[in-house]
Design an enzyme around this catalytic site. Structure first.
Site, PDB file in Angstrom:
ATOM      1  NE  ARG A   1      -3.545  -2.294   2.759  1.00 36.88           N
ATOM      2  CZ  ARG A   1      -3.222  -3.449   3.323  1.00 36.88           C
ATOM      3  NH1 ARG A   1      -2.002  -3.617   3.835  1.00 36.88           N
ATOM      4  NH2 ARG A   1      -4.102  -4.440   3.398  1.00 36.88           N
TER       5      ARG A   1
ATOM      6  CE  LYS B   1      -6.477  -1.052   4.676  1.00 36.76           C
ATOM      7  NZ  LYS B   1      -7.761  -1.358   4.005  1.00 36.76           N
TER       8      LYS B   1
ATOM      9  CG  HIS C   1      -5.420   0.292  -3.711  1.00 38.29           C
ATOM     10  ND1 HIS C   1      -4.706   0.785  -2.647  1.00 38.29           N
ATOM     11  CD2 HIS C   1      -6.128  -0.751  -3.224  1.00 38.29           C
ATOM     12  CE1 HIS C   1      -5.000   0.089  -1.556  1.00 38.29           C
ATOM     13  NE2 HIS C   1      -5.847  -0.860  -1.888  1.00 38.29           N
TER      14      HIS C   1
ATOM     15  NE  ARG D   1      -3.197  -3.768  -1.438  1.00 39.98           N
ATOM     16  CZ  ARG D   1      -2.602  -4.555  -0.531  1.00 39.98           C
ATOM     17  NH1 ARG D   1      -1.282  -4.639  -0.506  1.00 39.98           N
ATOM     18  NH2 ARG D   1      -3.311  -5.256   0.328  1.00 39.98           N
TER      19      ARG D   1
ATOM     20  CG  HIS E   1      -5.944  -9.319   1.125  1.00 38.86           C
ATOM     21  ND1 HIS E   1      -6.174  -9.653  -0.185  1.00 38.86           N
ATOM     22  CD2 HIS E   1      -5.855  -7.962   1.160  1.00 38.86           C
ATOM     23  CE1 HIS E   1      -6.226  -8.558  -0.913  1.00 38.86           C
ATOM     24  NE2 HIS E   1      -6.033  -7.528  -0.123  1.00 38.86           N
TER      25      HIS E   1
ATOM     26  CE1 TYR F   1      -6.336  -7.228  -6.974  1.00 39.34           C
ATOM     27  CE2 TYR F   1      -6.566  -8.379  -4.892  1.00 39.34           C
ATOM     28  CZ  TYR F   1      -6.361  -7.215  -5.604  1.00 39.34           C
ATOM     29  OH  TYR F   1      -6.190  -6.024  -4.938  1.00 39.34           O
TER      30      TYR F   1
END
Length: 326
Positions: free
Chosen positions: A168, A196, A269, A272, A295, A304
């Site tokens: 990110r 995160k 993004h 990414r 994730h 994806y």
């Protein structure tokens, strides 16, 4: 129970019926859950909007909020009027999630006797497939920076890190020089990223990204570091010798996309998404891509695979002589 902290950017009166609950929940998210300042700011804006709506409806106490008030608030967000714009579906959903979590927290923390938001449904959003750039466009983007200048060296390092690691934009801007030391000296060592919720993961650093970072550290960063009164540890700097901000990094990417002749809208993004899609196109396992992206659930990563299947379908329809039946 001690009174919750109200040391926030908004005065206490702004919170209205949420005055006791909202600051306590935000403190909980920041201190105990470790959410980022940006996430907390987004929740705060949502709750201030909720508080203002409740006050307009004449609700002064948290205990007086009813389920119908929340469902009407949701409709109010989605419709708009002459004085306020219609909120995007994603914004409405995020706000209602914040409201539901606020009421759930109030019940669990003894600040309320019931959870009136429990039966309020969060609006469902249609799945938006992430937009990945074709490999040739990524290549063109990466070759835009002029590596004969400190700015170009910095920009090349930024772009190579984004695409080479799938990180990110905040994760790359938060990197310090020490984070790269071991990785640069030992090609088999990974790069530690903090994502995160302060979750850490280690990702490989490919040769192109490694070379770009080394060139920046040797020929670019020392030039700009001298301009700072108190040089810090940041890996990527601006021309004043300070840590590169996310906003500036976004601007660098957009300008590079324009110079590369990419018509599609390109965001941090985008790289990414491209990182993940190109890995899957190349045969990578979705679980591996999940770990690389950081994730928590493979469900998030599986979107994806939808992109990859759609790409395969397009190629099939264009290339197979009997693909079109009508």
């Amino acid at each position: 129970m001690s009174e919750p902290s109200t040391t926030m950017s908004e005065p206490v009166e702004v919170w209205g019926p949420l005055a006791r609950v909202a600051p306590a929940w935000l403190d909980h998210l920041g201190v105990e859950r470790g959410l980022s300042a940006n996430t907390l700011a987004a929740y705060r804006r949502d709750l201030v909007r909720y508080a203002k709506y409740l006050q307009v409806r004449g609700i002064d106490r948290f205990a007086d909020i009813a389920t119908t008030d929340i469902t009407e608030f949701q409709r109010w967000l989605a419709t708009g009027d002459d004085q306020r714009p219609v909120q995007a579906p994603a914004s409405v959903a995020r706000t209602i999630v914040a409201v539901r979590n606020l009421h759930r927290f109030a019940l669990s923390d003894g600040l309320s006797g019931q959870d009136v938001a429990a039966d309020v449904a969060v609006p469902r959003l249609g799945k938006r497939l992430p937009k990945a750039l074709p490999v040739d466009q990524v290549q063109a983007l990466l070759e835009v920076p002029d590596v004969e200048t400190p700015e170009g060296l910095r920009d090349r390092a930024l772009l190579e890190l984004l695409y080479g690691t799938g990180a990110r934009i905040s994760e790359v801007c938060d990197l310090d020089v020490d984070d790269l030391t071991r990785t640069l000296t030992d090609p088999e060592a990974g790069l530690r990223l903090v994502g995160k919720g302060n979750k850490e993961r280690v990702v490989p650093l490919g040769s192109f990204a490694r070379d770009a970072v080394e060139a920046w550290l040797v020929r670019g960063r020392p030039v700009w570091q001298q301009k700072a009164a108190n040089p810090g540890p940041a890996l990527l700097l601006n021309s004043l010798g300070r840590r590169l901000s996310r906003q500036s990094a976004y601007g660098i990417l957009r300008k590079a996309a324009e110079r590369a002749g990419i018509d599609a809208e390109v965001s941090p993004h985008s790289l990414r998404h491209s990182f993940a899609t190109h890995l899957l196109d190349g045969g990578a396992d979705v679980r591996v891509v999940q770990e690389l992206l950081g994730h928590s659930s493979v469900t998030t990563t599986q979107i994806y695979t939808m992109v990859t299947v759609e790409h395969l379908r397009e190629v099939y329809l264009q290339a197979h002589p009997r693909a079109r039946l009508s």
